[in-house]
Every structure is written in C-alpha cells, then in structure tokens.
Design a protein around this motif. Sequence first.
Motif, PDB file in Angstrom:
ATOM      1  N   LYS A  48     -14.419   3.380   2.011  1.00  0.00           N
ATOM      2  CA  LYS A  48     -14.738   4.723   1.505  1.00  0.00           C
ATOM      3  C   LYS A  48     -14.685   5.737   2.644  1.00  0.00           C
ATOM      4  N   GLU A  49     -15.228   5.364   3.822  1.00  0.00           N
ATOM      5  CA  GLU A  49     -15.202   6.264   4.984  1.00  0.00           C
ATOM      6  C   GLU A  49     -13.783   6.597   5.414  1.00  0.00           C
ATOM      7  N   ARG A  50     -12.841   5.707   5.129  1.00  0.00           N
ATOM      8  CA  ARG A  50     -11.434   5.923   5.495  1.00  0.00           C
ATOM      9  C   ARG A  50     -10.644   6.522   4.330  1.00  0.00           C
ATOM     10  N   ASN A  51     -11.362   7.014   3.314  1.00  0.00           N
ATOM     11  CA  ASN A  51     -10.729   7.570   2.105  1.00  0.00           C
ATOM     12  C   ASN A  51      -9.784   6.570   1.460  1.00  0.00           C
ATOM     13  N   SER A  52     -10.167   5.306   1.532  1.00  0.00           N
ATOM     14  CA  SER A  52      -9.361   4.220   0.982  1.00  0.00           C
ATOM     15  C   SER A  52     -10.177   3.485  -0.077  1.00  0.00           C
ATOM     16  N   ALA A  53      -9.493   2.674  -0.866  1.00  0.00           N
ATOM     17  CA  ALA A  53     -10.172   1.904  -1.907  1.00  0.00           C
ATOM     18  C   ALA A  53      -9.423   0.597  -2.130  1.00  0.00           C
ATOM     19  N   LEU A  54     -10.178  -0.438  -2.477  1.00  0.00           N
ATOM     20  CA  LEU A  54      -9.597  -1.746  -2.775  1.00  0.00           C
ATOM     21  C   LEU A  54     -10.159  -2.207  -4.107  1.00  0.00           C
ATOM     22  N   ARG A  55      -9.250  -2.640  -4.987  1.00  0.00           N
ATOM     23  CA  ARG A  55      -9.694  -3.098  -6.301  1.00  0.00           C
ATOM     24  C   ARG A  55      -8.898  -4.325  -6.712  1.00  0.00           C
ATOM     25  N   ILE A  56      -9.540  -5.098  -7.583  1.00  0.00           N
ATOM     26  CA  ILE A  56      -8.833  -6.122  -8.346  1.00  0.00           C
ATOM     27  C   ILE A  56      -8.799  -5.596  -9.766  1.00  0.00           C
ATOM     28  N   ARG A  57      -7.613  -5.475 -10.328  1.00  0.00           N
ATOM     29  CA  ARG A  57      -7.478  -4.997 -11.706  1.00  0.00           C
ATOM     30  C   ARG A  57      -7.142  -6.175 -12.601  1.00  0.00           C
ATOM     31  N   GLN A  58      -7.997  -6.400 -13.576  1.00  0.00           N
ATOM     32  CA  GLN A  58      -7.776  -7.461 -14.554  1.00  0.00           C
ATOM     33  C   GLN A  58      -7.049  -6.862 -15.746  1.00  0.00           C
ATOM     34  N   LEU A  59      -5.816  -7.300 -15.948  1.00  0.00           N
ATOM     35  CA  LEU A  59      -5.029  -6.909 -17.110  1.00  0.00           C
ATOM     36  C   LEU A  59      -4.985  -8.095 -18.065  1.00  0.00           C
ATOM     37  N   GLU A  60      -4.329  -7.912 -19.179  1.00  0.00           N
ATOM     38  CA  GLU A  60      -4.296  -8.978 -20.182  1.00  0.00           C
ATOM     39  C   GLU A  60      -3.671 -10.262 -19.653  1.00  0.00           C
ATOM     40  N   THR A  61      -2.571 -10.131 -18.904  1.00  0.00           N
ATOM     41  CA  THR A  61      -1.827 -11.326 -18.499  1.00  0.00           C
ATOM     42  C   THR A  61      -1.827 -11.593 -17.000  1.00  0.00           C
ATOM     43  N   GLN A  62      -2.437 -10.709 -16.201  1.00  0.00           N
ATOM     44  CA  GLN A  62      -2.414 -10.926 -14.759  1.00  0.00           C
ATOM     45  C   GLN A  62      -3.528 -10.155 -14.064  1.00  0.00           C
ATOM     46  N   TYR A  63      -3.674 -10.416 -12.774  1.00  0.00           N
ATOM     47  CA  TYR A  63      -4.603  -9.699 -11.909  1.00  0.00           C
ATOM     48  C   TYR A  63      -3.794  -9.048 -10.797  1.00  0.00           C
ATOM     49  N   GLN A  64      -4.180  -7.831 -10.419  1.00  0.00           N
ATOM     50  CA  GLN A  64      -3.513  -7.135  -9.322  1.00  0.00           C
ATOM     51  C   GLN A  64      -4.560  -6.768  -8.275  1.00  0.00           C
ATOM     52  N   LEU A  65      -4.253  -7.067  -7.023  1.00  0.00           N
ATOM     53  CA  LEU A  65      -5.075  -6.656  -5.900  1.00  0.00           C
ATOM     54  C   LEU A  65      -4.390  -5.444  -5.291  1.00  0.00           C
ATOM     55  N   THR A  66      -5.058  -4.285  -5.309  1.00  0.00           N
ATOM     56  CA  THR A  66      -4.425  -3.046  -4.851  1.00  0.00           C
ATOM     57  C   THR A  66      -5.303  -2.344  -3.830  1.00  0.00           C
ATOM     58  N   LEU A  67      -4.697  -2.042  -2.682  1.00  0.00           N
ATOM     59  CA  LEU A  67      -5.339  -1.243  -1.640  1.00  0.00           C
ATOM     60  C   LEU A  67      -4.697   0.141  -1.657  1.00  0.00           C
ATOM     61  N   LYS A  68      -5.533   1.181  -1.762  1.00  0.00           N
ATOM     62  CA  LYS A  68      -5.039   2.561  -1.746  1.00  0.00           C
ATOM     63  C   LYS A  68      -5.473   3.207  -0.440  1.00  0.00           C
ATOM     64  N   THR A  69      -4.485   3.724   0.298  1.00  0.00           N
ATOM     65  CA  THR A  69      -4.753   4.397   1.569  1.00  0.00           C
ATOM     66  C   THR A  69      -4.132   5.792   1.527  1.00  0.00           C
ATOM     67  N   PRO A  70      -4.767   6.776   2.206  1.00  0.00           N
ATOM     68  CA  PRO A  70      -4.294   8.154   2.098  1.00  0.00           C
ATOM     69  C   PRO A  70      -2.956   8.399   2.794  1.00  0.00           C
ATOM     70  N   GLU A  71      -2.177   9.265   2.180  1.00  0.00           N
ATOM     71  CA  GLU A  71      -0.927   9.774   2.733  1.00  0.00           C
ATOM     72  C   GLU A  71      -1.048  11.296   2.766  1.00  0.00           C
ATOM     73  N   ALA A  72      -0.048  11.980   3.321  1.00  0.00           N
ATOM     74  CA  ALA A  72      -0.090  13.446   3.377  1.00  0.00           C
ATOM     75  C   ALA A  72      -0.297  14.028   1.980  1.00  0.00           C
ATOM     76  N   ARG A  73       0.441  13.515   1.009  1.00  0.00           N
ATOM     77  CA  ARG A  73       0.272  13.900  -0.399  1.00  0.00           C
ATOM     78  C   ARG A  73       0.230  12.632  -1.218  1.00  0.00           C
ATOM     79  N   GLY A  74      -0.910  12.374  -1.820  1.00  0.00           N
ATOM     80  CA  GLY A  74      -1.035  11.181  -2.638  1.00  0.00           C
ATOM     81  C   GLY A  74      -1.625  10.017  -1.864  1.00  0.00           C
ATOM     82  N   LEU A  75      -1.504   8.835  -2.451  1.00  0.00           N
ATOM     83  CA  LEU A  75      -2.040   7.611  -1.872  1.00  0.00           C
ATOM     84  C   LEU A  75      -0.947   6.555  -1.822  1.00  0.00           C
ATOM     85  N   MET A  76      -0.939   5.774  -0.755  1.00  0.00           N
ATOM     86  CA  MET A  76      -0.038   4.624  -0.692  1.00  0.00           C
ATOM     87  C   MET A  76      -0.762   3.453  -1.320  1.00  0.00           C
ATOM     88  N   GLU A  77      -0.124   2.862  -2.332  1.00  0.00           N
ATOM     89  CA  GLU A  77      -0.691   1.694  -2.992  1.00  0.00           C
ATOM     90  C   GLU A  77       0.032   0.454  -2.499  1.00  0.00           C
TER      91      GLU A  77
END
Length: 194
Positions: A48-77
């Motif tokens: 959070k201090e680095r304006n970043s986030a990490l999640r595991i997303r549970q979808l119907e058929t799979q799981y995704q591990l996604t790290l979001k880090t800041p870019e000049a415009r938007g976030l790099m996933e």
Amino acid sequence: MVKELEIEFRNLLTKEEYDRLIEDFRIKEDDFFEQTNFYLDTADFGLKERNSALRIRQLETQYQLTLKTPEARGLMETTQILAADQATAITDGANIPVGPVRDTLKEIGINHEDLQVFGSLKTIRAEKDYKKGLLVFDKNFYGSISDFDLEYEVSDYVKGKEIFDKLLKEYQITNHPAENKVARFYNHVYKNNN
C-alpha cells in the motif's frame, strides 16, 4: 504470465444509477458472473505504501495472482494463473510461487515471505464492449457494506477519459470518482475499526 498496462476510469454509482445503466445497456441476468478478490500485503502494508496491490482473484474456472504497480498513467498488472491448490496454499499462509509476480515483488523491495491475506471482496460483474473499451458494471460486497461502480477500461487515456465523462453526463450520473477496490476495502474495513 501476462504484463499489461491497465488504464481505467471508475465512478461510484447509486443503486438507482446502477439499475438504470443495467436496463439501458440491456444487461441480462446471465451476463453477470461472480468473482472474489483476496488481498495480500505485509503486516505494515508495504505494498500500500508503494501504491501497489496484490490479489488472488477467484473466477469460476481459475485463479489469477495479480500484482498492480504504478506507472506514469495507469497501473502495470503482472498476472500469473494459479491452480486451485496453489491459491488455497497462499491464502493459508504459503509463499508466493516462483514466477514473474515474485520477481516483481523483489524489484519493488517486498519480501514475498512477509505477505499475508488481509481480507476479501466479492463482486457481481457484467461487462459490455463500448466505443473501443470495456464498460464494467460492478456490485461489490466487503466488510459490512456493498457499493456499486462503473469502470471503463481503455488503451488510450485521453480518448477514454473523454468517452467516460461524456457517458456520465449523458446518463446524468453524478461525477463521483471511485478509488480502486482494494483502497475502498482498506479504508472501510481498517480505518473504520481504528
């Protein structure tokens, strides 16, 4: 593994605004799907201090591990697909598996061994292609509340903002820019308990 620049605009909606959009965009019951995000951070919220986030997303058929880090415009996933047993192991306290998410955590100075799950958020979602972007209609449940938001995911920031602002004006939706889900979750669950 996928690395993708995320550019999105987000606006909180009232239930009435949400219901009107669902009707006007002809979203049917079978267009909705459910997903649950499990959020991870260090005990002192280093991501959070680095304006970043990490999640595991549970979808119907799979799981995704996604790290979001800041870019000049938007976030790099940075996303890795997980098997169900890997996702369960992480939420039970196991380490992040070897791969690009773990590599990126190291690059931003986060020790993957220090991560822990600090909560989850469930979303009922529908999506619709709209003017070279993707409109996302969300109803979210976290802590003791639920809320509604509209997201517009695009590849061009300037054009996307123009289209999204025009849509809000056309539907007479109050301009109420929303923080991303992990920020809203954190603010509600943690700040309200301190």
